[in-house]
Design an enzyme around this catalytic site. Structure first.
Site, PDB file in Angstrom:
ATOM      1  N   TYR A  29      45.555  34.438  45.726  1.00 19.68           N
ATOM      2  CA  TYR A  29      44.889  34.293  44.429  1.00 19.68           C
ATOM      3  C   TYR A  29      43.939  33.098  44.432  1.00 19.68           C
ATOM      4  CZ  TYR A  29      48.063  30.427  43.284  1.00 19.68           C
ATOM      5  OH  TYR A  29      48.746  29.226  43.290  1.00 19.68           O
TER       6      TYR A  29
ATOM      7  N   LEU B 127      38.727  43.015  46.938  1.00 17.55           N
ATOM      8  CA  LEU B 127      39.661  42.551  45.912  1.00 17.55           C
ATOM      9  C   LEU B 127      39.897  43.629  44.854  1.00 17.55           C
ATOM     10  CD1 LEU B 127      41.329  40.260  44.589  1.00 17.55           C
ATOM     11  CD2 LEU B 127      39.211  39.478  43.486  1.00 17.55           C
TER      12      LEU B 127
ATOM     13  N   GLU C 153      31.169  40.573  40.714  1.00 13.59           N
ATOM     14  CA  GLU C 153      31.594  39.182  40.948  1.00 13.59           C
ATOM     15  C   GLU C 153      31.824  38.435  39.631  1.00 13.59           C
ATOM     16  OE1 GLU C 153      30.139  36.895  44.185  1.00 13.59           O
ATOM     17  OE2 GLU C 153      29.451  38.671  45.257  1.00 13.59           O
TER      18      GLU C 153
ATOM     19  N   GLU D 234      40.350  46.948  42.485  1.00  8.88           N
ATOM     20  CA  GLU D 234      41.039  48.243  42.552  1.00  8.88           C
ATOM     21  C   GLU D 234      40.705  49.018  41.282  1.00  8.88           C
ATOM     22  OE1 GLU D 234      44.891  46.386  44.961  1.00  8.88           O
ATOM     23  OE2 GLU D 234      45.216  47.598  43.161  1.00  8.88           O
TER      24      GLU D 234
ATOM     25  N   ASN E 137      34.010  31.987  42.943  1.00  8.34           N
ATOM     26  CA  ASN E 137      33.258  30.930  42.268  1.00  8.34           C
ATOM     27  C   ASN E 137      31.987  30.586  43.038  1.00  8.34           C
ATOM     28  OD1 ASN E 137      35.045  30.592  40.130  1.00  8.34           O
ATOM     29  ND2 ASN E 137      36.253  29.019  41.179  1.00  8.34           N
ATOM     30  N   GLU E 138      32.109  30.558  44.357  1.00 14.71           N
ATOM     31  CA  GLU E 138      30.950  30.261  45.208  1.00 14.71           C
ATOM     32  C   GLU E 138      30.016  31.462  45.286  1.00 14.71           C
ATOM     33  OE1 GLU E 138      33.334  29.289  48.542  1.00 14.71           O
ATOM     34  OE2 GLU E 138      33.773  27.266  47.846  1.00 14.71           O
TER      35      GLU E 138
END
Length: 381
Positions: A234, A127, A365, A129, A242-243
């Site tokens: 998205y 995800l 994360e 960049e 979230n997980e």
């Protein structure tokens, strides 16, 4: 009769014992060398698959272990207690990649990829960049519809497991004019034309874990490899992360626990003023306080994982668990260095590595500030 949060079922207990035994017996002797050489011992990876640790909650009928999300959390905690690099290796596979494919892939994609993800295929999640970290939807990686396929161009940064992975979940925008509503997820295999894994980052901690750049130059991706709906990337990104945060919480609990155990053992061995350090109230209080913090963090992580498994809302609890456990890991590992004194500052003892490994918990994360923002939204809405 209600069951206490930290009491494991017989299956969970056996699984934890198996993870702990493997981490202690197989991974522990390799930790220092892997940290110095900044690479995972590749011979361990097939063994992780053989033990079922790379497909923990992939269903039995698709070749997985058929376990729960909570069991993934147990595995990440136990492995991270010994080595945080292999801990995050397992974490990304289970809580991000497998999770996303199980939830968002169509039937054909599930049958094509999940058996391999359980058997021999390492996954990575792409995800971030250079210009989109916390502001994840500022990504500029572009996907152009060419009829039978998409052509992707752009670069991804900070991608965990990139060196070892054969499958990448890559996010790109198919309609930049629609903003974040153009973001789409793609399942990209390592040998797709135009796809390259770039340089590996030289990091402070979790050094053996590969963190690399991905380069997409006219990368051709079949339309059959769109994950979920076009323009709904998205949603996949947000909900998967979230997980995943619960897994990072487990990693931080494992780091804190492993560090604490070394500190407690050293305090019993080291003599000062004619008696062990552990006989001094100052050291006893430090060990008691940090053990209490670890237990509190563990309860928060376990609670979030249990909530997810029973399909209850867990987003606030996941953010709290990730935020608090990363705070605890940094604090505990710092205290343990002080218990070791001068030795704790050298690479001859494991204390400094736990300290270095803990720092990433506040960053990846979702940074600590992003977790606080999420928590505040829930509390104030």
């Amino acid at each position: 009769m209600s069951i206490p949060l930290t009491v494991l079922s017989e299956e969970e207990q056996l699984f934890r014992d198996s993870c702990r035994g493997f981490a202690e017996g197989r991974i522990k002797p390799l930790v220092r060398r892997m940290d110095e050489e900044a690479k995972l011992e590749k011979n361990v990876i097939p063994e992780l698959f053989d033990m079922g640790l790379m497909g923990i909650h992939i269903p039995d009928e698709l070749g997985g272990a058929g376990g729960s999300f909570f069991m993934s959390v147990i595995a990440v905690e136990e492995v991270s207690r010994v080595d945080a690099s292999f801990g995050v290796f397992i974490d990304v596979q289970n809580t991000l990649v497998n999770n996303a494919v199980m939830r968002w892939a169509n039937g054909e994609q599930k049958s094509r990829y999940l058996p391999r993800l359980a058997k021999d295929l390492v996954g990575a999640y792409a995800l971030s960049e250079a210009g989109s970290g916390s502001d994840a939807f500022a990504l500029v990686c572009r996907a152009v519809d060419k009829g039978s396929h998409f052509v992707l161009n752009g670069r991804k940064l900070w991608i965990t497991n990139a060196l070892e992975a054969g499958l990448f979940i890559v996010f790109a925008n198919v309609n930049p004019e629609d903003g974040y509503k153009g973001i789409t997820a793609f399942l990209i295999e390592r040998d797709f034309p135009g796809f390259t894994v770039g340089k590996k980052e030289d990091k402070l901690g979790i050094r053996a874990s590969s963190t690399c750049e991905l380069i997409l130059e006219d990368c051709s991706v079949p339309k059959a490899n769109v994950l979920g709906e076009i323009g709904k990337g998205y949603k996949i990104a947000i909900e998967t992360l979230n997980e995943g945060r619960i897994g990072i919480g487990a990693q931080m609990v494992g780091i804190a626990q492993g560090s604490w155990e070394y500190g407690a053992a050293y305090s019993k061995e080291r003599q000062a003023f004619g008696k062990p350090l552990a006989d001094f109230q100052a050291i006893q209080f430090q060990l008691a306080e940090t053990a209490t913090q670890i237990e509190a963090a563990r309860l928060m992580v376990y609670n979030a994982a249990r909530l997810k498994d029973v399909k209850r809302d867990f987003l606030k609890e996941a953010a709290m668990a990730k935020y608090f456990s990363s705070q605890v890991a940094e604090h505990v590992t710092s205290i343990v260095i002080e218990i070791y004194g001068g030795y704790g500052y050298t690479k001859d003892y494991p204390a400094e590595k736990y300290f270095r490994d803990s720092k990433i918990g506040k960053i990846y994360e979702g940074t600590s500030n992003m977790q606080l923002q999420t928590i505040a939204k829930y509390l104030l809405r």
